[in-house]
Design an enzyme around this catalytic site. Sequence first.
Site, PDB file in Angstrom:
ATOM      1  N   ASN A  15       6.930  18.095 -42.343  1.00  0.00           N
ATOM      2  CA  ASN A  15       8.052  17.226 -43.068  1.00  0.00           C
ATOM      3  C   ASN A  15       7.414  16.669 -44.325  1.00  0.00           C
ATOM      4  OD1 ASN A  15       6.183  15.242 -41.211  1.00  0.00           O
ATOM      5  ND2 ASN A  15       6.947  14.028 -42.783  1.00  0.00           N
ATOM      6  N   CYS A  16       8.251  16.217 -45.184  1.00  0.00           N
ATOM      7  CA  CYS A  16       7.771  15.658 -46.419  1.00  0.00           C
ATOM      8  C   CYS A  16       8.047  14.271 -46.469  1.00  0.00           C
ATOM      9  CB  CYS A  16       8.218  16.548 -47.775  1.00  0.00           C
ATOM     10  SG  CYS A  16       9.962  16.491 -47.832  1.00  0.00           S
ATOM     11  N   ALA A  17       8.640  13.708 -47.695  1.00  0.00           N
ATOM     12  CA  ALA A  17       9.007  12.331 -47.613  1.00  0.00           C
ATOM     13  C   ALA A  17      10.268  11.806 -47.026  1.00  0.00           C
ATOM     14  CB  ALA A  17       9.197  11.801 -48.962  1.00  0.00           C
TER      15      ALA A  17
ATOM     16  N   ARG B 102      12.256  14.680 -45.205  1.00  0.00           N
ATOM     17  CA  ARG B 102      12.815  16.128 -44.807  1.00  0.00           C
ATOM     18  C   ARG B 102      12.191  16.505 -43.432  1.00  0.00           C
ATOM     19  NH1 ARG B 102      14.432  20.022 -49.854  1.00  0.00           N
ATOM     20  NH2 ARG B 102      14.363  18.540 -51.513  1.00  0.00           N
TER      21      ARG B 102
END
Length: 540
Positions: A469-471, A473
């Site tokens: 995951n990122c911020a 997504r």
Amino acid sequence: MLSQIQRFGGAMFTPVLLFPFAGIVVGIAIMLRNPMFVGEALTAPDSLFAQIVHIIEEGGWTVFRNMPLIFAVGLPIGLAKQAQGRACLAVLVSFLTWNYFINAMGMTWGHFFGVDFSAEPTAGSGLTMIAGIKTLDTSIIGAIVISGLVTALHNRYFDKPLPVFLGIFQGSSFVVIVAFLAMIPCAWLTLLGWPKVQLGIESLQAFLRSAGALGVWVYIFLERILIPTGLHHFVYGPFIFGPAVVEGGLQVYWAEHLQAFSQSTEPLKTLFPEGGFALHGNSKVFGSVGIALALYFTAAPENRVKVAGLLIPATLTAMLVGITEPLEFTFLFISPLLFAVHAVLAATMATVMYICGVVGNFGGGLLDQFLPQNWIPMFHHHASMMFIQIGIGLCFTALYFVVFRTLILRLNLKTPGREESEIKLYSKADYQAARGKTTAAAAPETRLGQAAGFLQALGGADNIESINNCATRLRIALVDMAKTQSDDVFKALGAHGVVRRGNGIQVIVGLHVPQVRDQLENLMKDSLSTEHTTMTEAVS
């Protein structure tokens, strides 16, 4: 290949999330040390107030002063396929080992490499201190490379079985042993090549400074237009956290000079011309409002209440903390043209501001950067610049509204609220009714929550190879994309959008994505454990 790059870019965001709070602490502390705000008496060195503020400020500098170490340790959280905590430990030990090797080789053979390790690690020397080790200043670039290499070794060798008599070296110990051997040539190559890279970085910095407004426009445009691909991390990273325009990155440089800038009467653009490359947050604060208003007023009157319920939290998230994906993905997949126009307007707004003398550290939102790190500490001597910035920003808010509204109406784009089914995408109950689901079928999703619904929509635990995951997504590698359900299902479960590429899928969830990822991983473990128990019972 692209999915791997996107995964790497998403992993970079894990340490980045530590900076907003640290920036707020430093910004407020510097403001409280400024006699123009709190008076001479409170800022005197022997004042208890000044001493307490100093202590708190020093704690706020933790992240900024240890960026390479934090990036090195943070990347495995997103890149390691299993045992992320052990991967972080292996990277920490290996990264320090690499720096110790650089120090020892530099002290011993510095003349061969052309590096003077007897010099003090000051700005411009090419040297720095990391965890008490004098080493080459490779910024976050060295940290990212070493972290990526050691994480790859972890993914490959963590599960490698060893003979029983060597069992003590299995797992993380074996990874560290392999990495220890790998760090020797890595340190040698770093000493051999990095001084030449530093010369190239200096040339790049000079070029970008001379590029002026054109450089700012190109940078901001690329930073926005690449968001759907996830590659925008590679655009802003070298500028904000790396040495692309200033040593140590714009974030650290601005924080270190905030006190001096706030007390100077010279124009900020004269003091910090590189600050034009940190104006990308203006589209988040000003542009987001124009976009949201255009989406609201082009929606059918009977749907505007529902649309407002979708847009208000997404817009506030963009304005306050600088996370724009929940808003941008409400129209990205409906019309990529709107997103391209958004990128052009964002770049143009930043460029106009830069030409008019606006610079600073404006990469985030109102709460994390605009107010504590810019407007409040700079108000006394640089209020005119802020009013210019706000004036230009509001003009572009109106321009965003007019352009988006015109395009939506002229092209008859089916943005949220312009078609009944579009609104239903954001209502789980409506979606279930439209699909003809029974209450019994819907109950497990309600009981287990959003993560359980996503797991079913992804085709179950057996269909998932890896999760990252990122911020905002979830980034998931799948065994078979055909087993997943439609984008409508994900949106009905609360997703803001879905990106599919090959066997990779990105689900735009929002700021609570780390919790959703943890829940997904726990559900997958429970599912696999249940299957194992069932097989064991069947065999017995």
